[in-house]
Design a protein around this motif. Structure first.
Motif, PDB file in Angstrom:
ATOM      1  N   LYS A  57       0.832  -1.208   0.000  1.00  0.00           N
ATOM      2  CA  LYS A  57       0.000   0.000   0.000  1.00  0.00           C
ATOM      3  C   LYS A  57       0.867   1.258   0.000  1.00  0.00           C
ATOM      4  CE  LYS A  57      -4.196   1.603   0.011  1.00  0.00           C
ATOM      5  NZ  LYS A  57      -5.519   1.078  -0.290  1.00  0.00           N
ATOM      6  N   CYS A  58       1.969   1.238   0.709  1.00  0.00           N
ATOM      7  CA  CYS A  58       2.877   2.402   0.716  1.00  0.00           C
ATOM      8  C   CYS A  58       3.476   2.618  -0.667  1.00  0.00           C
ATOM      9  CB  CYS A  58       3.987   2.208   1.747  1.00  0.00           C
ATOM     10  SG  CYS A  58       3.425   2.379   3.454  1.00  0.00           S
ATOM     11  N   ILE A  59       3.887   1.542  -1.322  1.00  0.00           N
ATOM     12  CA  ILE A  59       4.427   1.668  -2.684  1.00  0.00           C
ATOM     13  C   ILE A  59       3.344   2.219  -3.607  1.00  0.00           C
ATOM     14  CG2 ILE A  59       5.330   0.380  -4.670  1.00  0.00           C
ATOM     15  CD1 ILE A  59       6.554  -1.600  -2.565  1.00  0.00           C
ATOM     16  N   PHE A  60       2.134   1.704  -3.447  1.00  0.00           N
ATOM     17  CA  PHE A  60       0.988   2.178  -4.217  1.00  0.00           C
ATOM     18  C   PHE A  60       0.783   3.682  -4.033  1.00  0.00           C
ATOM     19  CE2 PHE A  60      -3.597   3.171  -4.073  1.00  0.00           C
ATOM     20  CZ  PHE A  60      -3.982   2.820  -5.357  1.00  0.00           C
ATOM     21  N   LYS A  61       0.842   4.147  -2.782  1.00  0.00           N
ATOM     22  CA  LYS A  61       0.609   5.573  -2.495  1.00  0.00           C
ATOM     23  C   LYS A  61       1.716   6.446  -3.070  1.00  0.00           C
ATOM     24  CE  LYS A  61      -2.602   7.477  -0.661  1.00  0.00           C
ATOM     25  NZ  LYS A  61      -3.809   7.906  -1.404  1.00  0.00           N
ATOM     26  N   ILE A  62       2.946   5.950  -3.020  1.00  0.00           N
ATOM     27  CA  ILE A  62       4.056   6.715  -3.617  1.00  0.00           C
ATOM     28  C   ILE A  62       3.790   6.894  -5.114  1.00  0.00           C
ATOM     29  CG2 ILE A  62       6.521   6.652  -4.221  1.00  0.00           C
ATOM     30  CD1 ILE A  62       6.869   5.016  -1.518  1.00  0.00           C
TER      31      ILE A  62
END
Ligand SMILES: [Mn+2]
Length: 293
Positions: free
Chosen positions: A277-282
Motif C-alpha cells: 500500500k505504501c508503494i501504491f501511495k508513492i
C-alpha cells in the motif's frame, strides 16, 4: 511467485504510459538480528495483487499511468556482501539506462540500496536520496563490513549524494556526530514533532529541482502496522503521517525507488499489505502530480 505487480497487465495498451521495472532482490547477507527479509519481495508482490489499483482519494488508477515489468529475482550465490553488490551493479549497468529506466527494487536487506544509488548517481550528479528508516544506517563500518545494511547511507554519502532522513529514532554516537557535522545530511527526528506537511515542505525546499531516489526501509513505519521487520523500533511513522507526507511532497523528479527489509511473519499478511500500500501511495501521488501539471 506471482508474475504481475498489483495484478496489472505487464504491457501498455496505449503509448505514453510509464514503464516501471520491478526488481526483486531477496538478499539477506549482513542482517544483524531477526531474519526473513529474503522472503520480502515475494510477499510484497503477492500482497500487491490484493490491492485495488484505483486510488479513491486522488481518483486515479495506476494502470492509467504505468505498467509493471516484473524482472527475475537477483539472488546469486556469492561469498560476501561486497561481491553481491558488485553483481547488482554490473547487472544494472548492462541492462538499464538510468535516465530512462525507473526501477522499483524490492528487498532484501537495506545494503542493496548502494548499487542502485550508484547506478542513478552516474547519470544524475546532483542526486538526492530520501531515506525512510528507523535507523540512520550511517556507520562507517559494522561487524567488519563497510557494505553492511547499517552502513548503506554512509556509502551513499561517499558517492557525493545529499541525504534526507525521515523516521530515524535509533542512532549511535558516531552517526549522531556525522548528522550534526555533515552539511549533506538532513535528519528529521520524530521528537521534533513536525507535521507531515511541514516535513514535506522542508524536503521540497532542500531537493528543489534535483532528481530524487527514494529508499524505504520498512522499519521506518511504526511496528504496530509493520511488525514484520528484523529490528523493530517503537515510535515509528504512522500510515496517516506517511500518506499526508507523500501526497504533499510533489512536484518532484523521482528517478527510482526501493522498499527494503520486510520480513514477512507467519500467518500474518499485515506487513506485506502495508508495504504494498505504501508503494501504491508513492506511485499514485507521483502520477497525480503529472495529471495536475
Ligand atoms: Mn535501514
Amino acid at each position: 511467485m506471482q508474475s504481475k505487480f498489483f495484478d496489472l497487465p505487464d504491457f501498455a495498451s496505449l503509448e505514453n504510459k510509464k514503464k516501471i521495472w520491478v526488481l526483486p532482490v531477496p538478499f539477506e547477507g549482513t542482517v544483524s538480528y531477526g531474519t526473513g527479509t529474503k522472503k520480502g519481495p515475494e510477499a510484497i508482490i503477492e500482497a500487491s495483487t490484493q490491492i485495488e489499483s484505483f486510488d479513491p482519494e486522488l481518483a486515479i488508477s495506476l494502470e492509467e499511468y504505468c505498467y509493471f515489468k516484473l524482472l527475475p529475482e537477483i539472488n546469486r550465490n556469492v561469498h560476501g556482501v561486497e561481491f553481491f553488490l558488485k553483481d547488482i551493479e554490473t547487472f544494472l549497468r548492462n541492462n538499464f539506462v538510468p535516465q530512462n529506466d525507473f526501477i522499483c527494487t524490492l528487498g532484501g536487506e537495506h545494503s542493496i540500496t548502494f548499487p542502485l544509488v550508484k547506478f542513478y548517481k552516474q547519470a544524475y550528479k546532483d542526486l538526492v536520496v530520501l531515506q525512510i528508516d528507523a535507523h540512520a544506517d550511517l556507520r562507517n563500518e559494522y561487524e567488519g563490513s563497510k557494505y553492511s545494511h547499517a552502513c548503506v547511507m554512509n556509502r551513499c554519502l561517499e558517492l557525493g549524494c545529499e541525504i534526507i532522513q525521515i523516521g530515524i529514532r535509533s542512532v549511535c554516537k558516531e552517526e549522531w556526530n556525522l548528522i550534526k557535522n555533515s552539511p549533506r545530511i538532513t535528519t528529521f527526528f520524530p521528537w521534533e514533532n513536525l507535521s507531515p506537511s511541514q516535513v514535506a515542505e522542508k524536503c521540497k525546499a532542500i531537493i528543489s529541482k534535483r532528481p530524487l531516489y527514494l529508499t524505504f526501509d520498512a522499519d521506518g513505519l511504526d511496528p504496530s502496522i509493520m511488525p514484520g521487520v528484523g529490528t523493530p523500533e517503537p515510535g515509528g511513522i504512522s500510515y496517516e503521517w506517511f500518506k499526508t507526507f507523500i501526497s504533499e511532497l510533489w512536484p518532484l523528479n523521482l528517478v527510482g525507488m526501493d522498499f527494503c527489509e520486510l520480513a514477512p511473519q507467519p500467518f500474518n499478511v499485515l506487513s506485506q499489505s502495508v508495504a504494498a500500500k505504501c508503494i501504491f501511495k508513492i506511485l499514485t501521488s507521483f502520477f497525480y502530480q503529472q495529471k495536475r501539471s
